[in-house]
Design a protein around this motif. Structure first.
Motif, PDB file in Angstrom:
ATOM      1  N   ILE A   5       9.676  -1.542  -3.908  1.00 59.26           N
ATOM      2  CA  ILE A   5       8.391  -0.854  -3.776  1.00 59.26           C
ATOM      3  C   ILE A   5       8.571   0.637  -4.020  1.00 59.26           C
ATOM      4  O   ILE A   5       7.793   1.268  -4.748  1.00 59.26           O
ATOM      5  N   ALA A   6       9.615   1.206  -3.420  1.00 57.53           N
ATOM      6  CA  ALA A   6       9.888   2.630  -3.605  1.00 57.53           C
ATOM      7  C   ALA A   6      10.173   2.943  -5.070  1.00 57.53           C
ATOM      8  O   ALA A   6       9.720   3.959  -5.611  1.00 57.53           O
ATOM      9  N   SER A   7      10.913   2.051  -5.721  1.00 58.44           N
ATOM     10  CA  SER A   7      11.251   2.246  -7.129  1.00 58.44           C
ATOM     11  C   SER A   7      10.012   2.208  -7.998  1.00 58.44           C
ATOM     12  O   SER A   7       9.742   3.136  -8.774  1.00 58.44           O
ATOM     13  N   PHE A   8       9.218   1.130  -7.876  1.00 53.71           N
ATOM     14  CA  PHE A   8       8.013   1.003  -8.690  1.00 53.71           C
ATOM     15  C   PHE A   8       6.969   2.041  -8.301  1.00 53.71           C
ATOM     16  O   PHE A   8       6.245   2.563  -9.160  1.00 53.71           O
ATOM     17  N   ALA A   9       6.880   2.330  -7.000  1.00 58.86           N
ATOM     18  CA  ALA A   9       5.910   3.328  -6.551  1.00 58.86           C
ATOM     19  C   ALA A   9       6.265   4.710  -7.083  1.00 58.86           C
ATOM     20  O   ALA A   9       5.376   5.503  -7.412  1.00 58.86           O
ATOM     21  N   SER A  10       7.570   5.005  -7.175  1.00 62.80           N
ATOM     22  CA  SER A  10       7.980   6.304  -7.722  1.00 62.80           C
ATOM     23  C   SER A  10       7.580   6.405  -9.188  1.00 62.80           C
ATOM     24  O   SER A  10       7.174   7.467  -9.668  1.00 62.80           O
ATOM     25  N   MET A  11       7.682   5.282  -9.915  1.00 64.98           N
ATOM     26  CA  MET A  11       7.232   5.276 -11.308  1.00 64.98           C
ATOM     27  C   MET A  11       5.729   5.516 -11.380  1.00 64.98           C
ATOM     28  O   MET A  11       5.247   6.298 -12.206  1.00 64.98           O
ATOM     29  N   THR A  12       5.000   4.816 -10.508  1.00 64.67           N
ATOM     30  CA  THR A  12       3.547   4.971 -10.483  1.00 64.67           C
ATOM     31  C   THR A  12       3.154   6.387 -10.085  1.00 64.67           C
ATOM     32  O   THR A  12       2.285   7.007 -10.703  1.00 64.67           O
ATOM     33  N   LEU A  13       3.790   6.902  -9.035  1.00 66.81           N
ATOM     34  CA  LEU A  13       3.482   8.248  -8.565  1.00 66.81           C
ATOM     35  C   LEU A  13       3.817   9.281  -9.624  1.00 66.81           C
ATOM     36  O   LEU A  13       3.079  10.246  -9.822  1.00 66.81           O
ATOM     37  N   THR A  14       4.919   9.060 -10.323  1.00 66.95           N
ATOM     38  CA  THR A  14       5.288   9.975 -11.401  1.00 66.95           C
ATOM     39  C   THR A  14       4.230   9.965 -12.491  1.00 66.95           C
ATOM     40  O   THR A  14       3.814  11.020 -12.981  1.00 66.95           O
ATOM     41  N   GLY A  15       3.776   8.761 -12.877  1.00 64.59           N
ATOM     42  CA  GLY A  15       2.712   8.673 -13.872  1.00 64.59           C
ATOM     43  C   GLY A  15       1.442   9.352 -13.402  1.00 64.59           C
ATOM     44  O   GLY A  15       0.757  10.026 -14.182  1.00 64.59           O
ATOM     45  N   THR A  16       1.136   9.188 -12.105  1.00 67.59           N
ATOM     46  CA  THR A  16      -0.056   9.814 -11.543  1.00 67.59           C
ATOM     47  C   THR A  16       0.056  11.331 -11.566  1.00 67.59           C
ATOM     48  O   THR A  16      -0.866  12.038 -12.004  1.00 67.59           O
ATOM     49  N   ILE A  17       1.187  11.857 -11.094  1.00 70.09           N
ATOM     50  CA  ILE A  17       1.394  13.308 -11.060  1.00 70.09           C
ATOM     51  C   ILE A  17       1.383  13.882 -12.475  1.00 70.09           C
ATOM     52  O   ILE A  17       0.775  14.931 -12.738  1.00 70.09           O
ATOM     53  N   ASN A  18       2.056  13.187 -13.394  1.00 71.10           N
ATOM     54  CA  ASN A  18       2.082  13.656 -14.775  1.00 71.10           C
ATOM     55  C   ASN A  18       0.687  13.672 -15.381  1.00 71.10           C
ATOM     56  O   ASN A  18       0.315  14.607 -16.097  1.00 71.10           O
ATOM     57  N   LEU A  19      -0.111  12.621 -15.084  1.00 71.12           N
ATOM     58  CA  LEU A  19      -1.470  12.568 -15.621  1.00 71.12           C
ATOM     59  C   LEU A  19      -2.323  13.692 -15.043  1.00 71.12           C
ATOM     60  O   LEU A  19      -3.132  14.294 -15.749  1.00 71.12           O
ATOM     61  N   ILE A  20      -2.122  13.995 -13.752  1.00 69.69           N
ATOM     62  CA  ILE A  20      -2.855  15.100 -13.126  1.00 69.69           C
ATOM     63  C   ILE A  20      -2.478  16.428 -13.775  1.00 69.69           C
ATOM     64  O   ILE A  20      -3.341  17.260 -14.092  1.00 69.69           O
ATOM     65  N   MET A  21      -1.159  16.629 -13.996  1.00 70.53           N
ATOM     66  CA  MET A  21      -0.707  17.876 -14.613  1.00 70.53           C
ATOM     67  C   MET A  21      -1.200  17.989 -16.054  1.00 70.53           C
ATOM     68  O   MET A  21      -1.731  19.021 -16.469  1.00 70.53           O
ATOM     69  N   MET A  62      16.336   1.653  -7.265  1.00 65.14           N
ATOM     70  CA  MET A  62      15.476   2.628  -6.604  1.00 65.14           C
ATOM     71  C   MET A  62      16.012   4.048  -6.803  1.00 65.14           C
ATOM     72  O   MET A  62      15.279   4.959  -7.197  1.00 65.14           O
ATOM     73  N   VAL A  63      17.307   4.229  -6.534  1.00 64.59           N
ATOM     74  CA  VAL A  63      17.915   5.561  -6.650  1.00 64.59           C
ATOM     75  C   VAL A  63      17.813   6.085  -8.082  1.00 64.59           C
ATOM     76  O   VAL A  63      17.424   7.237  -8.319  1.00 64.59           O
ATOM     77  N   SER A  64      18.160   5.234  -9.050  1.00 60.16           N
ATOM     78  CA  SER A  64      18.126   5.668 -10.448  1.00 60.16           C
ATOM     79  C   SER A  64      16.703   6.024 -10.876  1.00 60.16           C
ATOM     80  O   SER A  64      16.487   7.027 -11.578  1.00 60.16           O
ATOM     81  N   ALA A  65      15.726   5.226 -10.440  1.00 66.05           N
ATOM     82  CA  ALA A  65      14.334   5.479 -10.806  1.00 66.05           C
ATOM     83  C   ALA A  65      13.822   6.775 -10.187  1.00 66.05           C
ATOM     84  O   ALA A  65      13.160   7.579 -10.855  1.00 66.05           O
ATOM     85  N   ILE A  66      14.127   6.989  -8.922  1.00 66.56           N
ATOM     86  CA  ILE A  66      13.637   8.185  -8.242  1.00 66.56           C
ATOM     87  C   ILE A  66      14.222   9.454  -8.857  1.00 66.56           C
ATOM     88  O   ILE A  66      13.511  10.437  -9.108  1.00 66.56           O
ATOM     89  N   PHE A  85      -0.724  -2.169  -8.475  1.00 64.52           N
ATOM     90  CA  PHE A  85      -0.017  -2.975  -9.468  1.00 64.52           C
ATOM     91  C   PHE A  85       1.488  -2.954  -9.222  1.00 64.52           C
ATOM     92  O   PHE A  85       2.154  -3.992  -9.242  1.00 64.52           O
ATOM     93  N   MET A  86       2.035  -1.754  -9.014  1.00 68.00           N
ATOM     94  CA  MET A  86       3.485  -1.629  -8.931  1.00 68.00           C
ATOM     95  C   MET A  86       4.078  -2.290  -7.683  1.00 68.00           C
ATOM     96  O   MET A  86       5.099  -2.966  -7.770  1.00 68.00           O
ATOM     97  N   PRO A  87       3.491  -2.117  -6.510  1.00 64.00           N
ATOM     98  CA  PRO A  87       3.999  -2.894  -5.363  1.00 64.00           C
ATOM     99  C   PRO A  87       3.895  -4.395  -5.593  1.00 64.00           C
ATOM    100  O   PRO A  87       4.745  -5.158  -5.131  1.00 64.00           O
ATOM    101  N   ALA A  88       2.850  -4.822  -6.302  1.00 66.78           N
ATOM    102  CA  ALA A  88       2.737  -6.247  -6.629  1.00 66.78           C
ATOM    103  C   ALA A  88       3.915  -6.673  -7.490  1.00 66.78           C
ATOM    104  O   ALA A  88       4.499  -7.753  -7.294  1.00 66.78           O
ATOM    105  N   PHE A  89       4.288  -5.836  -8.459  1.00 60.98           N
ATOM    106  CA  PHE A  89       5.470  -6.127  -9.268  1.00 60.98           C
ATOM    107  C   PHE A  89       6.709  -6.207  -8.390  1.00 60.98           C
ATOM    108  O   PHE A  89       7.584  -7.047  -8.601  1.00 60.98           O
ATOM    109  N   ALA A  90       6.801  -5.304  -7.398  1.00 62.98           N
ATOM    110  CA  ALA A  90       7.984  -5.259  -6.534  1.00 62.98           C
ATOM    111  C   ALA A  90       8.134  -6.550  -5.735  1.00 62.98           C
ATOM    112  O   ALA A  90       9.229  -7.116  -5.646  1.00 62.98           O
TER     113      ALA A  90
END
Length: 454
Positions: free
Chosen positions: A16-32, A158-162, A280-285
């Protein structure tokens, strides 16, 4: 029961942390990136759909490694698991050549196929090209993660993704606007940041696989070519890859429909998708956790325990998505305002988020039980169901609700969740109607033997 749930959570939480970090990164990047305007949001959103399709074509390689290695780990046959992973690497090299050629030659043409405006093509061509180059590393990373999760190690992915995602965020902030002494590269800077993050994630995974795990599993031992194993890996990867590709192409057409509604409608659609990806991403997890646990129990020769593990994983996943849905439903418009200050964008995005807040439970069912079916190797059913529901049900319904009945974006999203609901229920029924007493580990002989009737 509590012991089983604890085991699931110990595997699922890092995922969850791994996929959520990907999702959060996409969210932050889209906001920026969104501060560049609605056109930039639309370019990133369309590029995300395009890259999801590119990833989907080759994602079956990682999915196949995941479930086969889980079975090999459960049966204490990791020499076979390493052999299968090397075959997957060879397939990834072929995939890399394809992605490199497409990235060099066809970004503008792909935008045209999507029905994009001239401005979108001009501004987004270079960004999409860089994203294709980044995908080369993503394909390898998915195989590394598939192996690691197959042996029950969800912390390393998780570590590599974060780490990779943190670097991506840092560079997006710097390179998009010229902050922190970096050059002002605009949207291309965001693409370079994405590429750099993927390269870093790849290097971390390669270190763990080839260095840290060598003593235990012999991961640096080059295995001789095995025709039968290669046939198995290619066949399973093709089925799982085409399943993902079928779903992603359906989303591609869905996005093309929304694109024709105008830039603001497309921007609202991408904002809503970004918010809903938090589910979506936690569902994948949890789906990945189901594959691990079911696959390992099949390897141990205890399919009944695998069925129970899949059920418990689905229960926990549904609880998680229900809580998340409550938050998204009541805070839909304030969340949408974070992405854009344009009322035409955030008001429509808020409505779309409300529509999907609780309906995402069906997407969860799809992921949880599809993960369980991958664990037993029931890949043919997943492929057939994806093709039929995506192209016979989802796409026609999207067109009818969006254009014929003129429900615009709302109609498009009703069709999306009608599709996910039907798909999720179908996969769940298959999971429980399977004769689990006949399930065995996937093996090869003179012919590739299937453990189940597909």
């Amino acid at each position: 029961m509590m012991k089983d749930w604890k085991k699931i959570l110990l595997l699922a939480i890092p995922s969850i942390a791994s996929f959520a970090s990907m999702t959060l990164t996409g969210t932050i990047n889209l906001i920026m990136v969104g501060q560049l305007g609605a056109l930039a949001i639309a370019i990133v959103g369309v590029s995300n759909i395009i890259m999801y399709n590119a990833w989907a074509i080759f994602s079956g390689i990682g999915h196949t490694v995941n479930y086969l290695v889980a079975q090999n780990y459960g049966s204490n046959q990791m020499k076979k698991g390493v052999e299968r992973t090397y075959i997957a690497f060879y397939l990834c090299i072929i995939a890399s050549v394809f992605l490199l050629l497409v990235g060099f030659l066809f970004p503008a043409d792909i935008f045209r196929v999507m029905g994009s405006s001239a401005d979108m093509i001009t501004e987004g061509e270079n960004y999409l090209q860089i994203r294709f180059f980044a995908m080369i590393f993503s394909v390898f990373v998915f195989v590394f993660h598939g192996f690691l999760r197959g042996i029950g190690d969800t912390k390393t992915p998780m570590v590599s993704a974060i780490i990779g995602n943190l670097i991506m965020i840092f560079l997006t902030y710097g390179l998009t606007y010229g902050h922190l002494g970096m050059p002002d590269l605009g949207l291309s800077g965001a693409g370079i940041a994405f590429l750099t993050g993927e390269v870093v994630t790849f290097l971390i995974c390669a270190y763990f696989y080839f260095v840290k795990l060598h003593a235990k599993f012999g991961t640096r031992t080059i295995v001789p070519f095995n025709r039968l194993e290669s046939k198995l890996i290619f066949k399973e990867s093709s089925k799982l890859g085409f399943q993902e590709f079928s779903m992603s192409m359906a989303m591609f057409v869905f996005t093309a429909f929304v694109t024709r509604l105008g830039t603001h409608a497309l921007a609202a659609n991408e904002v809503a998708l970004s918010v809903m990806s938090l589910g979506f991403m936690p569902a994948f997890a949890f789906g990945s956790t189901a594959t691990i646990l079911v696959g390992q129990e099949i390897g141990r020769g205890d399919p009944t325990a695998g069925r129970k593990a899949g059920t418990n994983t689905a229960i926990l996943g549904c609880i998680f998505l229900l809580i998340l849905g409550v938050v998204q439903f009541f805070l839909s418009e304030p969340i949408a305002r974070v992405y854009s200050g344009d009322p035409m964008v955030y008001e429509l995005a808020g409505k779309l988020i409300m529509i999907s807040a609780f309906l995402q439970l069906f997407d969860g069912l799809l992921n949880f039980y599809a993960g369980g079916l991958r664990g037993i190797g029931d890949t043919s059913f997943l492929l057939k169901t994806s093709l039929v529901l995506g192209w016979v049900f989802f796409i026609p319904l999207s067109y009818i609700l969006t254009f014929t009945l003129q429900l615009s974006s709302v109609g498009a999203w009703i069709s999306l969740y009608s599709y996910l609901a039907l798909f999720g229920i179908t996969v769940m029924i298959r999971f429980y109607r399977t004769n689990w007493s006949t399930i065995k580990i996937k093996v090869v002989s003179d012919d590739v033997k299937h453990s189940i009737s597909s």
